[in-house]
Scaffold this motif. Sequence first.
Motif, PDB file in Angstrom:
ATOM      1  N   GLN A   1      84.557  28.038  -5.761  1.00  0.00           N
ATOM      2  CA  GLN A   1      84.329  27.092  -6.868  1.00  0.00           C
ATOM      3  C   GLN A   1      85.526  26.143  -7.004  1.00  0.00           C
ATOM      4  O   GLN A   1      85.355  24.927  -7.107  1.00  0.00           O
ATOM      5  CB  GLN A   1      84.148  27.886  -8.163  1.00  0.00           C
ATOM      6  CG  GLN A   1      83.877  27.070  -9.399  1.00  0.00           C
ATOM      7  CD  GLN A   1      83.924  27.950 -10.641  1.00  0.00           C
ATOM      8  OE1 GLN A   1      84.878  28.703 -10.858  1.00  0.00           O
ATOM      9  NE2 GLN A   1      82.889  27.871 -11.446  1.00  0.00           N
TER      10      GLN A   1
ATOM     11  N   GLN B   1      83.369  38.155  -7.386  1.00  0.00           N
ATOM     12  CA  GLN B   1      83.864  37.170  -8.357  1.00  0.00           C
ATOM     13  C   GLN B   1      85.043  36.390  -7.779  1.00  0.00           C
ATOM     14  O   GLN B   1      85.152  35.186  -7.952  1.00  0.00           O
ATOM     15  CB  GLN B   1      84.301  37.856  -9.654  1.00  0.00           C
ATOM     16  CG  GLN B   1      83.154  38.289 -10.536  1.00  0.00           C
ATOM     17  CD  GLN B   1      83.537  38.365 -12.013  1.00  0.00           C
ATOM     18  OE1 GLN B   1      84.699  38.195 -12.380  1.00  0.00           O
ATOM     19  NE2 GLN B   1      82.554  38.619 -12.860  1.00  0.00           N
TER      20      GLN B   1
ATOM     21  N   GLY C   1      93.860  28.473  -8.637  1.00  0.00           N
ATOM     22  CA  GLY C   1      93.491  28.251 -10.038  1.00  0.00           C
ATOM     23  C   GLY C   1      92.035  28.545 -10.337  1.00  0.00           C
ATOM     24  O   GLY C   1      91.490  28.017 -11.305  1.00  0.00           O
TER      25      GLY C   1
ATOM     26  N   GLU D   1      85.685  21.993  -6.374  1.00  0.00           N
ATOM     27  CA  GLU D   1      85.914  21.101  -7.517  1.00  0.00           C
ATOM     28  C   GLU D   1      87.223  20.324  -7.399  1.00  0.00           C
ATOM     29  O   GLU D   1      87.679  19.728  -8.373  1.00  0.00           O
ATOM     30  CB  GLU D   1      85.920  21.927  -8.818  1.00  0.00           C
ATOM     31  CG  GLU D   1      84.594  22.576  -9.140  1.00  0.00           C
ATOM     32  CD  GLU D   1      83.508  21.565  -9.468  1.00  0.00           C
ATOM     33  OE1 GLU D   1      83.735  20.696 -10.301  1.00  0.00           O
ATOM     34  OE2 GLU D   1      82.432  21.647  -8.835  1.00  0.00           O
TER      35      GLU D   1
ATOM     36  N   GLU E   1      90.598  31.780 -10.626  1.00  0.00           N
ATOM     37  CA  GLU E   1      90.263  33.156 -11.031  1.00  0.00           C
ATOM     38  C   GLU E   1      89.376  33.153 -12.271  1.00  0.00           C
ATOM     39  O   GLU E   1      89.548  32.329 -13.167  1.00  0.00           O
ATOM     40  CB  GLU E   1      91.556  33.946 -11.315  1.00  0.00           C
ATOM     41  CG  GLU E   1      91.283  35.417 -11.629  1.00  0.00           C
ATOM     42  CD  GLU E   1      92.557  36.200 -11.903  1.00  0.00           C
ATOM     43  OE1 GLU E   1      93.653  35.734 -11.529  1.00  0.00           O
ATOM     44  OE2 GLU E   1      92.442  37.283 -12.511  1.00  0.00           O
ATOM     45  N   TRP E   2      88.447  34.055 -12.309  1.00  0.00           N
ATOM     46  CA  TRP E   2      87.561  34.182 -13.461  1.00  0.00           C
ATOM     47  C   TRP E   2      88.156  35.156 -14.474  1.00  0.00           C
ATOM     48  O   TRP E   2      89.013  35.968 -14.145  1.00  0.00           O
ATOM     49  CB  TRP E   2      86.168  34.656 -13.029  1.00  0.00           C
ATOM     50  CG  TRP E   2      85.411  33.609 -12.256  1.00  0.00           C
ATOM     51  CD1 TRP E   2      85.851  32.354 -11.911  1.00  0.00           C
ATOM     52  CD2 TRP E   2      84.097  33.726 -11.719  1.00  0.00           C
ATOM     53  NE1 TRP E   2      84.891  31.682 -11.204  1.00  0.00           N
ATOM     54  CE2 TRP E   2      83.800  32.497 -11.068  1.00  0.00           C
ATOM     55  CE3 TRP E   2      83.132  34.729 -11.719  1.00  0.00           C
ATOM     56  CZ2 TRP E   2      82.578  32.269 -10.429  1.00  0.00           C
ATOM     57  CZ3 TRP E   2      81.919  34.502 -11.087  1.00  0.00           C
ATOM     58  CH2 TRP E   2      81.642  33.280 -10.458  1.00  0.00           C
ATOM     59  N   ARG E   3      87.647  35.060 -15.693  1.00  0.00           N
ATOM     60  CA  ARG E   3      88.235  35.777 -16.820  1.00  0.00           C
ATOM     61  C   ARG E   3      88.260  37.294 -16.653  1.00  0.00           C
ATOM     62  O   ARG E   3      89.251  37.945 -16.975  1.00  0.00           O
ATOM     63  CB  ARG E   3      87.430  35.434 -18.094  1.00  0.00           C
ATOM     64  CG  ARG E   3      87.955  36.021 -19.365  1.00  0.00           C
ATOM     65  CD  ARG E   3      86.976  35.788 -20.500  1.00  0.00           C
ATOM     66  NE  ARG E   3      85.723  36.536 -20.306  1.00  0.00           N
ATOM     67  CZ  ARG E   3      84.658  36.419 -21.079  1.00  0.00           C
ATOM     68  NH1 ARG E   3      84.672  35.579 -22.088  1.00  0.00           N
ATOM     69  NH2 ARG E   3      83.567  37.140 -20.844  1.00  0.00           N
TER      70      ARG E   3
ATOM     71  N   ASP F   1      93.119  33.185  -7.600  1.00  0.00           N
ATOM     72  CA  ASP F   1      94.197  32.785  -8.511  1.00  0.00           C
ATOM     73  C   ASP F   1      95.119  31.755  -7.859  1.00  0.00           C
ATOM     74  O   ASP F   1      95.644  30.863  -8.537  1.00  0.00           O
ATOM     75  CB  ASP F   1      94.991  34.037  -8.926  1.00  0.00           C
ATOM     76  CG  ASP F   1      95.946  33.749 -10.075  1.00  0.00           C
ATOM     77  OD1 ASP F   1      95.582  32.950 -10.963  1.00  0.00           O
ATOM     78  OD2 ASP F   1      97.051  34.304 -10.088  1.00  0.00           O
TER      79      ASP F   1
ATOM     80  N   ARG G   1      90.837  38.511  -5.680  1.00  0.00           N
ATOM     81  CA  ARG G   1      91.291  37.975  -6.982  1.00  0.00           C
ATOM     82  C   ARG G   1      92.535  37.113  -6.798  1.00  0.00           C
ATOM     83  O   ARG G   1      92.628  36.006  -7.336  1.00  0.00           O
ATOM     84  CB  ARG G   1      91.598  39.123  -7.951  1.00  0.00           C
ATOM     85  CG  ARG G   1      91.973  38.653  -9.358  1.00  0.00           C
ATOM     86  CD  ARG G   1      92.702  39.726 -10.147  1.00  0.00           C
ATOM     87  NE  ARG G   1      94.019  40.037  -9.621  1.00  0.00           N
ATOM     88  CZ  ARG G   1      95.105  39.267  -9.763  1.00  0.00           C
ATOM     89  NH1 ARG G   1      95.015  38.124 -10.418  1.00  0.00           N
ATOM     90  NH2 ARG G   1      96.265  39.621  -9.240  1.00  0.00           N
TER      91      ARG G   1
END
Lengths: 120, 281
Positions: A102, A95, A60, A106, A62-64, A57, A53
Amino acid sequence: MTEDSIIASRLKRGFRNSLILGLLAVLPLGAAWSETPDQSQALASIEAAEAARQRADSVGGEWRDTATMIEQAKTLAADGRYAAAIELANDAKRQGELGYDQALGEQHADFPAYVLDRSR
Amino acid sequence: MTTARSTFMLAVLLVGLMLAGGAFAATPAEEQAAFQAYFKQRFPNVPEDEFKNGAYAIDPVGRENWEAIEEFPPYETAISKGETLWNTPFANGRGYADCFADGPAIAAQYPRWDRERGMVVTLPLALNDCRQANDEAPLKYVKGPIADLVAYIAYESRGQITQVEIPADDPRALAAYEQGKRFYFARRGQLNFSCAHCHFANSGARLRSEVLSPALGHTTHWPVYRSDWGEMGTLHRRFAGCNEQVRAKAFKPQSEAYRNLEYFLTYLNNGQELNGPGARK
């Protein structure tokens, strides 16, 4: 060899085979029993999830729900539900890994070609 | 002969590089033009000065409801409270008017590039800078008094035109714009959506009962009273909400990421009239 002794011998062999088969059937159960997760395994999974996690983070990505899942895993571990805690922590770890990948993928996100075609 | 051939090859290479450079690079002004042209082409029946009304420029049924709501705007209380806040002196006797000589109609001056600080400054940030310079505690950024203050300023600024500048002589400003752009187009969250996935090619489509609004017009009407919130909220509150809807962790309001995002998106909306505060579903 008399007929009685033949029958006795067959019965003995049948009993032996049943005993072997029975033992073979029970062995995996024994192995599973010995693999029942303990607290240290649950805490290690939670620690790994938290590391993933934090890595996501840091870019930038990190998932909800990841942090919430880790908190829920901690609660499960505190309640002694180690298998459930590990399962949830592993999902959270995944995750974190996906969010990190991800975000890196991007980094060069740009206008879609249907708005601004940079190849022309 | 060899020298002539070498010179020819060099010339060919240079021309090739120039063409390639021209093909792949675009200035912010060119990107802005492409952005606005895309939406005008996508919604040819929407007059240019209607995009500021968001989904209500393209959804007749939603517009009818919105016009009824606008007869008794739910943001009026916020404007009144904001006016009171603006005119109430700080403990040291000074006030917002001492920080903002052109105030309160200053919405079109933000977001702006602050050369000295090397960062994008938004209106809520500038208001809190003013408070802190006068020994007042900063306000929280998503709702409450900050939304009231910005609502009053927005109301007083109605009719002003969006005119964000990217100073050509400060590459840090362009870098902030580029960061905002990357944020806007980056897929994020468990749903793997970017802002553009909803508000570019899918604008006008329905997401359950909602019509997705076009990105052109997105920065004109803040702060907003959202029926969904049941209260006023700032632009960065909406940014955070959108991020969470795609199951990404939201950034903090007034974080560098959101300020740069606001800078990018508002620049693309240059020329659009400001008509805040607004009411939305």
